[in-house]
Write an enzyme that holds these catalytic residues in place. Structure first.
Site, PDB file in Angstrom:
ATOM      1  N   HIS A 175      -3.467  16.715  -2.527  1.00 63.70           N
ATOM      2  CA  HIS A 175      -3.864  16.793  -1.115  1.00 63.70           C
ATOM      3  C   HIS A 175      -3.585  18.159  -0.492  1.00 63.70           C
ATOM      4  O   HIS A 175      -4.049  18.436   0.615  1.00 63.70           O
ATOM      5  CB  HIS A 175      -3.143  15.712  -0.304  1.00 63.70           C
ATOM      6  CG  HIS A 175      -3.694  14.330  -0.505  1.00 63.70           C
ATOM      7  ND1 HIS A 175      -3.983  13.810  -1.745  1.00 63.70           N
ATOM      8  CD2 HIS A 175      -4.019  13.350   0.382  1.00 63.70           C
ATOM      9  CE1 HIS A 175      -4.440  12.578  -1.615  1.00 63.70           C
ATOM     10  NE2 HIS A 175      -4.480  12.273  -0.325  1.00 63.70           N
ATOM     11  N   GLU A 179     -12.360   5.399   5.001  1.00 66.50           N
ATOM     12  CA  GLU A 179     -11.873   6.029   6.227  1.00 66.50           C
ATOM     13  C   GLU A 179     -13.102   6.505   7.002  1.00 66.50           C
ATOM     14  O   GLU A 179     -13.519   7.654   6.918  1.00 66.50           O
ATOM     15  CB  GLU A 179     -10.911   7.168   5.866  1.00 66.50           C
ATOM     16  CG  GLU A 179      -9.707   6.634   5.101  1.00 66.50           C
ATOM     17  CD  GLU A 179      -8.907   7.678   4.357  1.00 66.50           C
ATOM     18  OE1 GLU A 179      -9.235   8.891   4.462  1.00 66.50           O
ATOM     19  OE2 GLU A 179      -7.961   7.305   3.644  1.00 66.50           O
ATOM     20  N   TYR A 188     -16.326  31.317  46.568  1.00 70.21           N
ATOM     21  CA  TYR A 188     -15.618  30.181  45.978  1.00 70.21           C
ATOM     22  C   TYR A 188     -14.485  30.610  45.044  1.00 70.21           C
ATOM     23  O   TYR A 188     -13.453  29.949  44.960  1.00 70.21           O
ATOM     24  CB  TYR A 188     -16.589  29.297  45.184  1.00 70.21           C
ATOM     25  CG  TYR A 188     -17.572  28.519  46.008  1.00 70.21           C
ATOM     26  CD1 TYR A 188     -17.580  28.580  47.404  1.00 70.21           C
ATOM     27  CD2 TYR A 188     -18.509  27.691  45.394  1.00 70.21           C
ATOM     28  CE1 TYR A 188     -18.486  27.854  48.152  1.00 70.21           C
ATOM     29  CE2 TYR A 188     -19.422  26.956  46.126  1.00 70.21           C
ATOM     30  CZ  TYR A 188     -19.412  27.040  47.512  1.00 70.21           C
ATOM     31  OH  TYR A 188     -20.312  26.324  48.235  1.00 70.21           O
ATOM     32  N   ASN A 221       1.315  11.277   6.068  1.00 71.09           N
ATOM     33  CA  ASN A 221       0.556  10.388   6.942  1.00 71.09           C
ATOM     34  C   ASN A 221       1.078  10.551   8.359  1.00 71.09           C
ATOM     35  O   ASN A 221       2.039   9.902   8.766  1.00 71.09           O
ATOM     36  CB  ASN A 221       0.727   8.936   6.483  1.00 71.09           C
ATOM     37  CG  ASN A 221      -0.603   8.272   6.195  1.00 71.09           C
ATOM     38  OD1 ASN A 221      -1.618   8.655   6.767  1.00 71.09           O
ATOM     39  ND2 ASN A 221      -0.606   7.302   5.321  1.00 71.09           N
ATOM     40  N   ARG A 268     -11.755  31.237  47.580  1.00 70.23           N
ATOM     41  CA  ARG A 268     -11.499  30.138  48.510  1.00 70.23           C
ATOM     42  C   ARG A 268     -11.112  28.845  47.795  1.00 70.23           C
ATOM     43  O   ARG A 268     -10.341  28.030  48.305  1.00 70.23           O
ATOM     44  CB  ARG A 268     -12.761  29.904  49.355  1.00 70.23           C
ATOM     45  CG  ARG A 268     -12.524  29.058  50.561  1.00 70.23           C
ATOM     46  CD  ARG A 268     -13.777  28.605  51.290  1.00 70.23           C
ATOM     47  NE  ARG A 268     -14.989  29.358  51.042  1.00 70.23           N
ATOM     48  CZ  ARG A 268     -16.213  28.853  51.249  1.00 70.23           C
ATOM     49  NH1 ARG A 268     -16.353  27.617  51.674  1.00 70.23           N
ATOM     50  NH2 ARG A 268     -17.276  29.585  51.027  1.00 70.23           N
ATOM     51  N   PHE A 300      -1.732   6.723  12.280  1.00 68.33           N
ATOM     52  CA  PHE A 300      -2.014   8.114  11.892  1.00 68.33           C
ATOM     53  C   PHE A 300      -3.276   8.652  12.540  1.00 68.33           C
ATOM     54  O   PHE A 300      -3.576   9.847  12.433  1.00 68.33           O
ATOM     55  CB  PHE A 300      -2.179   8.206  10.372  1.00 68.33           C
ATOM     56  CG  PHE A 300      -3.138   7.179   9.831  1.00 68.33           C
ATOM     57  CD1 PHE A 300      -4.503   7.249  10.085  1.00 68.33           C
ATOM     58  CD2 PHE A 300      -2.673   6.116   9.065  1.00 68.33           C
ATOM     59  CE1 PHE A 300      -5.381   6.305   9.613  1.00 68.33           C
ATOM     60  CE2 PHE A 300      -3.551   5.168   8.570  1.00 68.33           C
ATOM     61  CZ  PHE A 300      -4.910   5.260   8.849  1.00 68.33           C
ATOM     62  N   TYR A 312       0.829  -1.209   0.000  1.00 72.21           N
ATOM     63  CA  TYR A 312       0.000   0.000   0.000  1.00 72.21           C
ATOM     64  C   TYR A 312       0.864   1.259   0.000  1.00 72.21           C
ATOM     65  O   TYR A 312       1.815   1.394   0.774  1.00 72.21           O
ATOM     66  CB  TYR A 312      -0.919   0.031   1.225  1.00 72.21           C
ATOM     67  CG  TYR A 312      -1.652   1.344   1.381  1.00 72.21           C
ATOM     68  CD1 TYR A 312      -2.690   1.684   0.522  1.00 72.21           C
ATOM     69  CD2 TYR A 312      -1.270   2.271   2.354  1.00 72.21           C
ATOM     70  CE1 TYR A 312      -3.340   2.906   0.638  1.00 72.21           C
ATOM     71  CE2 TYR A 312      -1.912   3.492   2.482  1.00 72.21           C
ATOM     72  CZ  TYR A 312      -2.955   3.801   1.615  1.00 72.21           C
ATOM     73  OH  TYR A 312      -3.589   5.012   1.713  1.00 72.21           O
TER      74      TYR A 312
END
Length: 511
Positions: free
Chosen positions: A82, A411, A277, A194, A280, A326, A52
């Site tokens: 990409h 995916e 608060y 990746n 404190r 990844f 791959y």
């Protein structure tokens, strides 16, 4: 000089490289691992073994075989297709961290790149040539594909870079520095993109800034306690040891140290029995946020030395495994946790601001005004703080609980970790401004009480902060004051040097 091994990078070293411009070098053993891993990829290509990302397409195209003559084109096409991030770029500081972290991951020797790729990343760091990386477009699984593609694009001599304080086309900077573009070969494009380095780089910068804010919140809160003649008994060690959280105990100890010698604090029953608060419970609230920051640190320390490529190459190429390192889920959850933790510093700070300005809650001039009624003083500063706190509540919504399938459902679960990291950064910027507002109000309150009565430590901070924001003697456009104080906080550490902290730890152990 920071030597990178792929395995031992620390957050302190990231800080040195990114904030201080420290140069980097590669350890010889790491480079040898890179060379051996590359030989394995070359054998795979020569033997026409199906792996791959080396001789197949990507994502849904993983079953599409690529001819040997097209293997290099596959990698170049991957980067160009990409590199489609959108929106404003990451801060240059983050871009520098992205290069550093991606380089460190590749040096583990599981990715199959040529040495020239690692050497070019070192060159970019040492020449301070940083890719312009759009912030939006990553799903945080299959890694930070779009952001890291903009980094890889720079190796090709394409895209844009930060250089000498400006943005230039990469080609122009390469010509100036006499750098030759790289033509990617088998596996290298995939190896570069990746990974989780965009979200992790943003996460590291977030953590470094958040830790400074956490310390700053303490000395600012200590001044507020003085401005409101707060009760010191709530910080007694017995209370916090009785609960047992180390971070809570440490916050209470630091507050006590900051207020040691103050004539503005009170004892239980002296003026009132208990404080609200927001005063404190500072150790309990701040301490819980410190717990979260410790968790985030642990995850970041792992991730900055992690192999997040796919596939990974083991046993000199005999074992090549496609997996899912990844996937950004560990960082996504850590960033969401950080968002909540850091937002709380502002949430409780805004309540302290209200107590400083509201005449129904203190005995100070209304809204800390020099002439209440004629002049509004800090009235609207509290509005601004409330607005920022409200915005943080929206930003703190967890990104990691969302997932939208991609690549034709191949995916089908993603982390949204980069969104979580980006939103954490936005929250941090808002928190700093809220703390800046509390600081301005606390400065004014202790001035009314008498600066000479302050503790030595808080008085030191008062004197430094007064160089940034002058006393409120009449109404003015306070926006500039807030931004000036914000810039002061951003440019300084938490107000405690490393030696201060060591002295504190030694004192705690002695006590």
């Amino acid at each position: 000089m920071v030597e990178l091994t792929g395995n031992k990078l620390t957050l302190e070293e990231v800080k040195q490289v990114c904030y201080e411009g420290e140069l980097v070098t590669i350890s010889p053993k790491s480079m040898q691992r890179v060379k051996e891993s590359r030989k394995a990829v070359e054998r795979i290509v020569a033997n026409n073994k199906t792996v791959y990302g080396i001789n197949t397409g990507f994502g849904k195209f993983s079953d599409v075989m690529i001819a040997e003559d097209d293997v290099n084109d596959l990698q170049m096409n991957l980067i160009r297709s990409h590199a489609c991030g959108v929106g404003e770029p990451f801060p240059e500081l983050v871009s520098r961290a992205v290069i550093l972290l991606r380089l460190n991951a590749l040096l583990k020797g599981f990715s199959g790149i040529r040495p020239i790729i690692a050497e070019r990343l070192v060159e970019l760091l040492n020449l301070q040539i940083h890719p312009v990386i759009p912030q939006q477009g990553s799903l945080g699984a299959s890694g930070d594909l779009a952001p890291l593609s903009h980094l890889a694009l720079v190796l090709l001599g394409e895209g844009k870079v930060f250089y000498a304080g400006k943005v230039f086309p990469t080609e122009e900077v390469y010509q100036l520095e006499k750098i030759e573009p790289i033509e990617l070969q088998a596996k290298e494009g995939l190896a570069l993109i990746n990974g989780t380095q965009a979200m992790t780089a943003m996460g590291v910068i977030n953590w470094l800034e958040a830790v400074d804010l956490a310390h700053q919140s303490e000395w600012i809160a200590a001044m507020t306690i003085e401005g409101l003649t707060g009760i010191i008994d709530a910080f007694h060690p017995a209370i916090h040891e009785a609960r047992g959280y180390p971070q809570q105990i440490a916050v209470a100890e630091r507050i006590r140290k900051l207020l040691s010698g103050s004539n503005l604090i009170t004892a239980q029953g002296e003026k009132r029995v208990q404080d609200a608060y927001s005063l404190r419970c500072i150790p309990q609230v701040h301490g819980a946020s410190w717990q979260a920051l410790d968790y985030v640190k642990e995850k970041l320390e792992i991730e900055i030395n992690a192999a997040t490529d796919n596939p990974l190459i083991f046993d000199d190429g005999e074992t090549v495994i496609s997996g899912g390192n990844f996937h950004g889920q560990p960082i996504a959850i850590a960033m969401d946790f950080m968002k909540i933790a850091v937002a709380e510093f502002a949430s409780i700070s805004e309540r302290r601001i209200e107590r400083l300005v509201n005449p129904q809650l203190n005995d100070l001039p209304a809204f800390l005004s020099a002439q209440p009624g004629l002049q509004s003083g800090a009235m609207i500063m509290q509005y601004v703080a409330a607005s920022l706190v409200s915005e943080n509540k929206t930003l703190a919504h967890p990104a990691s609980v969302d997932s939208i399938p991609s690549s034709a459902n191949q995916e089908d679960h993603v982390s949204m970790g980069t969104i979580a990291a980006r939103h954490a950064y936005s929250i941090i910027q808002n928190v700093r401004r809220v703390l800046a507002i509390e600081c301005i109000c606390a400065l004014q309150a202790v001035e009314y009480r008498g600066v000479e009565k302050m503790a030595p430590q808080t008085k030191r901070f008062y004197e430094e902060a007064r160089k940034v924001v002058p006393s409120i003697t009449k109404d003015r456009a306070f926006s500039e004051d807030i931004e000036n104080m914000n810039d002061y906080l951003k440019k300084n550490d938490g107000g405690w040097t490393a030696s201060d902290l060591k002295e504190e730890e030694d004192q705690i152990s002695i006590d």
